[in-house]
Motif scaffolding. Structure first.
Motif, short mmCIF file in Angstrom:
data_model
loop_
_atom_site.label_atom_id
_atom_site.label_comp_id
_atom_site.label_asym_id
_atom_site.label_seq_id
_atom_site.Cartn_x
_atom_site.Cartn_y
_atom_site.Cartn_z
N TYR A 268 -16.47 86.14 -57.95
CA TYR A 268 -17.36 85.07 -58.36
C TYR A 268 -17.27 84.01 -57.51
CZ TYR A 268 -19.44 81.80 -61.24
OH TYR A 268 -20.44 80.65 -61.91
N LEU A 269 -16.26 83.59 -56.78
CA LEU A 269 -16.27 82.48 -55.96
C LEU A 269 -16.80 82.95 -54.43
CD1 LEU A 269 -12.84 80.92 -56.98
CD2 LEU A 269 -15.38 79.86 -57.05
N GLU A 270 -16.38 84.28 -54.18
CA GLU A 270 -17.11 84.61 -52.84
C GLU A 270 -18.63 84.71 -53.03
OE1 GLU A 270 -15.89 85.31 -49.95
OE2 GLU A 270 -13.90 85.92 -50.37
N THR A 271 -19.43 84.94 -54.34
CA THR A 271 -20.73 85.00 -54.45
C THR A 271 -21.32 83.55 -54.31
OG1 THR A 271 -20.35 87.00 -55.83
CG2 THR A 271 -22.43 85.71 -55.96
N LEU A 272 -20.37 82.66 -55.05
CA LEU A 272 -20.99 81.23 -54.74
C LEU A 272 -20.96 80.98 -53.55
CD1 LEU A 272 -19.38 79.49 -57.95
CD2 LEU A 272 -21.71 80.32 -57.62
N SER A 273 -19.75 81.20 -52.67
CA SER A 273 -19.80 80.71 -51.26
C SER A 273 -21.01 81.27 -50.51
CB SER A 273 -18.46 81.09 -50.70
OG SER A 273 -18.30 80.56 -49.44
#
Length: 416
Positions: free
Chosen positions: A47-52
């Protein structure tokens, strides 16, 4: 976030979750005992990779010359939302790499029997672990949506249990009220007593206070509920028999928005005056300065004996009444849940307890998060120990919100 037909990104809430409450019952969440443990979860990383990546794409889109004013404003808002998250994500990644390097160094030093250097490396690793947990907590605070009333002042009410414990409940209720009063002083909040009904033996039947300051509701919203005490009374027959007594008291925490737009028809009110009770100076029991207001359509009743002036007490009582009526409006909007007041008050039975204060074992247990704290006197002093317990609850709530969102996301992906 999805790609719009015109080639720009349309915003979407970071964590568009339903309102969440303690306790946390899912067996799958027992592994996420702190922010750092949750950080390592594969779904969180994804999820955080997607936001980044989205942040990088939005930043790149902002440099395009073909955007109109509306598209630029939309992208700038989204970029502002994502920027602190992307920065925190990279900061944790760097700290994680440092931890891995130190672990490798510790392994090498241990094999070479370099005890002094190994000790220094282990101390550095412990410090980095603490930093990692702090950074993860900061990241999840950014992800979790702020509740509408987190910054609001509150009306805090305490009431001695009716069903069990007798005198011990009233004494414990007084100690709890003083604990929250001390906590308000510790947090530099303003604590104004609105109502105070003492018991004949020196305890407390009921009391209410208006607490204002920075993020008051955010820190106190999980204090509402039934609190249980287990102790040997210090006076009376029970103390000589050395028998442990159990009692309960309830806490209600209601947010009070600064601007409460609730119209109250004077015809719907019954206003009574009476003499103030308890500590309060020479005017107590000499003038009818205390005020009780009953809202006839709902049966809601509020009292105030804080001021010497009957008029001032009436104004404070009306403000409190409007806050309670406003709370009913809020509860109707949350139709899928029990009302906040009923959820917190319950029946005051021991089975509904949220926290137990066991004096004989010098232990406080929060049953919602299976958290034990020692030294009851430190917690009842309302300072650092209580603040630590409350922050532990807030951290678990943040973890619950992120976990709930990821479970919903995985369920949607599985359905798709």
């Amino acid at each position: 976030v999805g790609l719009h037909n015109h080639g720009f990104w349309r915003p979407k809430p970071l964590l568009d979750t339903a309102r969440f409450t303690l306790p946390f019952n899912s067996r799958h969440r027992k592994n996420h005992q702190n922010s750092q443990a949750l950080w390592k979860h594969e779904a969180v990383q994804k999820y955080l990779e997607t936001l980044s990546k989205e942040y990088q794409q939005v930043s790149h889109q902002l440099s395009a010359d073909s955007l109109n004013d509306f598209e630029q404003r939309t992208l700038r808002r989204r970029c502002a939302d994502l920027s602190p998250i992307a920065a925190a994500f990279q900061e944790i990644k760097e700290a994680e790499r440092e931890v891995q390097e130190l672990e490798a160094m510790c392994t090498e030093l241990d094999s070479r029997d370099e005890k002094q250097l190994l000790q220094l490396a282990l101390e550095e690793k412990e410090s980095l672990d603490g930093k990692m947990n702090m950074l993860c907590r900061k990241l999840f605070q950014l992800l979790v949506p702020k509740e509408k009333y987190d910054r609001s002042p509150v009306i805090l009410e305490v009431t001695a249990g009716r069903t069990t414990g007798g005198d011990i409940c009233q004494q414990f209720t007084k100690e709890m009220f003083e604990m929250y009063q001390n906590y308000a002083e510790y947090k530099r909040w303003t604590f104004d007593i609105v109502n105070y009904t003492p018991a004949e033996i020196g305890g407390l039947h009921h009391a209410a206070a208006h607490i204002s300051g920075e993020n008051v509701y955010r820190h106190l919203k999980y204090e509402g509920g039934t609190h249980r005490v287990q102790r040997i009374p210090e006076t009376g027959m029970s103390s000589r028999m050395q028998r442990i007594h159990t009692g309960t008291m309830s806490v209600i925490v209601l947010p009070q928005p600064e601007e409460v737009d609730v119209k109250v028809d004077p015809k719907d009110l019954r206003i009574d005056t009476f003499r103030a009770r308890g500590a309060g100076g020479q005017h107590v029991n000499k003038t009818d300065s205390a005020v009780r207001i009953v809202h006839l359509p709902t049966g809601l009743a509020v009292e105030c004996q804080q001021e010497r002036s009957q008029q001032l007490n009436k104004e404070i009582a009306l403000r409190t009444l409007r806050a309670k009526l406003y709370q009913q409006v809020i509860e109707k909007q949350l139709s899928q849940e029990q009302s906040a007041r009923k959820l917190q008050l319950g029946t005051r039975a021991q089975s509904e307890r949220i926290r137990t204060y066991n004096f004989t074992q010098d232990r406080v247990t929060d049953h919602r998060i299976s958290y034990d704290a020692r030294n009851i006197k430190e917690i009842l002093s309302g300072k650092e120990a209580l603040d630590k317990l409350i922050n532990r609850l807030l951290e678990f709530a943040e973890i619950e919100a992120v976990t709930q969102y990821l479970e919903n996301l995985q369920a949607l992906e599985g359905g798709a």
